[in-house]
Write a protein that holds these residues in place. Sequence first.
Motif, short mmCIF file in Angstrom:
data_model
loop_
_atom_site.label_atom_id
_atom_site.label_comp_id
_atom_site.label_asym_id
_atom_site.label_seq_id
_atom_site.Cartn_x
_atom_site.Cartn_y
_atom_site.Cartn_z
N CYS A 44 0.83 -1.21 0.00
CA CYS A 44 0.00 0.00 0.00
C CYS A 44 0.86 1.25 0.00
CB CYS A 44 -0.94 0.01 1.20
SG CYS A 44 -2.25 -1.22 1.07
N GLU A 45 1.92 1.24 0.77
CA GLU A 45 2.81 2.40 0.80
C GLU A 45 3.51 2.58 -0.55
OE1 GLU A 45 6.78 3.91 3.17
OE2 GLU A 45 5.43 2.49 4.16
N ARG A 46 3.98 1.49 -1.11
CA ARG A 46 4.72 1.56 -2.38
C ARG A 46 3.85 2.06 -3.54
NH1 ARG A 46 8.18 -3.36 -5.12
NH2 ARG A 46 8.94 -2.15 -6.87
N TYR A 47 2.60 1.58 -3.62
CA TYR A 47 1.73 1.90 -4.76
C TYR A 47 0.60 2.87 -4.42
CZ TYR A 47 4.19 -2.01 -6.85
OH TYR A 47 5.17 -2.85 -7.34
N GLN A 48 0.62 3.44 -3.21
CA GLN A 48 -0.39 4.40 -2.76
C GLN A 48 -1.81 3.82 -2.78
OE1 GLN A 48 1.95 5.72 -5.34
NE2 GLN A 48 3.22 5.91 -3.52
N TRP A 49 -1.93 2.55 -2.45
CA TRP A 49 -3.25 1.94 -2.32
C TRP A 49 -3.86 2.34 -0.98
CZ3 TRP A 49 -2.73 -3.95 -3.78
CH2 TRP A 49 -2.41 -4.07 -5.13
N VAL A 50 -5.17 2.36 -0.93
CA VAL A 50 -5.89 2.59 0.31
C VAL A 50 -6.76 1.36 0.56
CG1 VAL A 50 -7.58 4.03 1.51
CG2 VAL A 50 -5.93 5.08 -0.08
N THR A 67 -7.30 2.15 -5.67
CA THR A 67 -6.02 2.35 -6.35
C THR A 67 -5.97 3.72 -7.02
OG1 THR A 67 -6.80 1.36 -8.40
CG2 THR A 67 -5.76 -0.12 -6.81
N PRO A 68 -4.82 4.41 -6.99
CA PRO A 68 -4.72 5.72 -7.63
C PRO A 68 -4.52 5.64 -9.14
CG PRO A 68 -2.63 5.19 -6.63
CD PRO A 68 -3.59 4.07 -6.28
N ASP A 69 -4.15 4.47 -9.64
CA ASP A 69 -3.93 4.30 -11.08
C ASP A 69 -4.67 3.04 -11.55
OD1 ASP A 69 -2.37 2.13 -10.23
OD2 ASP A 69 -0.51 3.25 -10.41
N ARG A 75 0.16 -4.57 -10.48
CA ARG A 75 0.68 -4.44 -9.11
C ARG A 75 0.47 -5.72 -8.29
NH1 ARG A 75 3.18 -0.14 -10.85
NH2 ARG A 75 2.15 1.86 -10.57
#
Length: 77
Positions: A44-50, A67-69, A75
């Motif tokens: 989550c930190e690496r790929y900005q997942w919530v 996911t932001p992307d 991923r």
Amino acid sequence: MGRPLRLESAGALYHITSRGDGRNLIYLQDDHFELFLQILADVCERYQWVVHGYCLMNNHYHLLVETPDAKLNQRMR
């Protein structure tokens, strides 16, 4: 036969689930649950997942992830 391709979009919510092969256990000890959660936190930190919610069972898990992307499939590898 494989499942249909997942439609992906930025900012989407996904229900992710995985089950042990043959419904076998995937967490054999209590610390395996903790290890899974630590790995998930790192991802989550690496790929900005919530992560909006999760449920860890002995032989499977469920995640509700934003996911932001539009690269969830990429991923997850």
